[in-house]
Design a protein around this motif. Structure first.
Motif, PDB file in Angstrom:
ATOM      1  N   UNK A 144      23.871  14.203  23.353  1.00 41.89           N
ATOM      2  CA  UNK A 144      24.990  14.860  24.028  1.00 41.89           C
ATOM      3  C   UNK A 144      24.519  16.113  24.754  1.00 41.89           C
ATOM      4  N   UNK A 145      23.480  16.731  24.249  1.00 43.63           N
ATOM      5  CA  UNK A 145      22.883  17.900  24.885  1.00 43.63           C
ATOM      6  C   UNK A 145      21.387  17.833  24.657  1.00 43.63           C
ATOM      7  N   UNK A 146      20.631  18.290  25.645  1.00 41.23           N
ATOM      8  CA  UNK A 146      19.176  18.305  25.510  1.00 41.23           C
ATOM      9  C   UNK A 146      18.634  19.523  26.228  1.00 41.23           C
ATOM     10  N   UNK A 147      17.513  20.035  25.735  1.00 41.43           N
ATOM     11  CA  UNK A 147      16.923  21.217  26.329  1.00 41.43           C
ATOM     12  C   UNK A 147      15.424  21.219  26.084  1.00 41.43           C
ATOM     13  N   UNK A 148      14.676  21.708  27.051  1.00 43.12           N
ATOM     14  CA  UNK A 148      13.247  21.941  26.905  1.00 43.12           C
ATOM     15  C   UNK A 148      12.979  23.304  27.528  1.00 43.12           C
ATOM     16  N   UNK A 149      12.273  24.164  26.800  1.00 44.66           N
ATOM     17  CA  UNK A 149      12.062  25.532  27.249  1.00 44.66           C
ATOM     18  C   UNK A 149      10.643  25.948  26.894  1.00 44.66           C
ATOM     19  N   UNK A 150       9.892  26.416  27.885  1.00 41.02           N
ATOM     20  CA  UNK A 150       8.514  26.850  27.663  1.00 41.02           C
ATOM     21  C   UNK A 150       8.318  28.227  28.267  1.00 41.02           C
ATOM     22  N   UNK A 151       7.583  29.089  27.560  1.00 42.97           N
ATOM     23  CA  UNK A 151       7.287  30.416  28.075  1.00 42.97           C
ATOM     24  C   UNK A 151       5.809  30.735  27.914  1.00 42.97           C
ATOM     25  N   UNK A 152       5.335  31.572  28.794  1.00 42.60           N
ATOM     26  CA  UNK A 152       3.996  32.138  28.704  1.00 42.60           C
ATOM     27  C   UNK A 152       4.155  33.630  28.938  1.00 42.60           C
ATOM     28  N   UNK A 153       3.684  34.432  27.994  1.00 47.16           N
ATOM     29  CA  UNK A 153       3.794  35.880  28.105  1.00 47.16           C
ATOM     30  C   UNK A 153       2.413  36.492  27.959  1.00 47.16           C
ATOM     31  N   UNK A 154       2.078  37.374  28.893  1.00 44.09           N
ATOM     32  CA  UNK A 154       0.805  38.088  28.840  1.00 44.09           C
ATOM     33  C   UNK A 154       1.098  39.572  29.029  1.00 44.09           C
ATOM     34  N   UNK A 155       0.531  40.397  28.166  1.00 47.79           N
ATOM     35  CA  UNK A 155       0.701  41.845  28.280  1.00 47.79           C
ATOM     36  C   UNK A 155      -0.632  42.511  27.992  1.00 47.79           C
ATOM     37  N   UNK A 156      -0.918  43.556  28.724  1.00 52.25           N
ATOM     38  CA  UNK A 156      -2.123  44.326  28.488  1.00 52.25           C
ATOM     39  C   UNK A 156      -1.780  45.810  28.574  1.00 52.25           C
TER      40      UNK A 156
END
Length: 145
Positions: free
Chosen positions: A10-22
């Protein structure tokens, strides 16, 4: 993924993140005052896909990304989103009199976002912000702002 009583999504989701900090930190003395300098940069990359409201009649209208692992059977409103955020910043904390510190800084944020949904806008944002603080450090563990 949420399912209905027939077992379909009934509901679907795909979520990807890339975080870089210096960060770069440096303590030094200049003109007889102690300085604590900080400079850095951040990057955030977000990719997402979501879909809801299953069509029990069997018509497929969603076009999920190729990496999406589920077959979607829905006439709901699919949203494919991409967002990129960048930031640079610097600040200096100066002990100008024993136990008194002044912090001054600047930060620049930039964001670009795109949504596949026809109701959602393309966003572009950029702004400078400032930091400022005066504090009294009456001990190593405590201070007043």
């Amino acid at each position: 993924m949420l399912t209905n009583c027939n077992g379909g999504p009934t509901r679907a989701m795909d979520y990807e993140t890339l975080t870089i900090q210096t960060d770069y930190n440096k303590k030094f003395q200049l003109l007889g005052m102690n300085h604590e300098f900080l400079a850095g940069a951040e990057y955030l990359n977000e990719d997402g896909f979501r879909h809801s409201l299953q069509n029990f009649g069997g018509t497929t209208s969603a076009n999920p990304p190729a990496y999406y692992p589920y077959e979607i059977n829905s006439t709901g409103n699919p949203v494919d989103s991409k967002s990129r955020t960048y930031a640079i910043y610097m600040q200096d904390t100066i002990e100008f009199i024993p136990k008194w510190k002044l912090t001054l800084g600047r930060r620049r944020d930039e964001m670009k976002a795109e949504y596949s949904n026809t109701l959602s806008p393309k966003l572009r944002y950029g702004e400078w912000s400032t930091r400022g603080d005066l504090s009294y450090h009456f001990s190593d563990q405590s201070h007043f702002l």
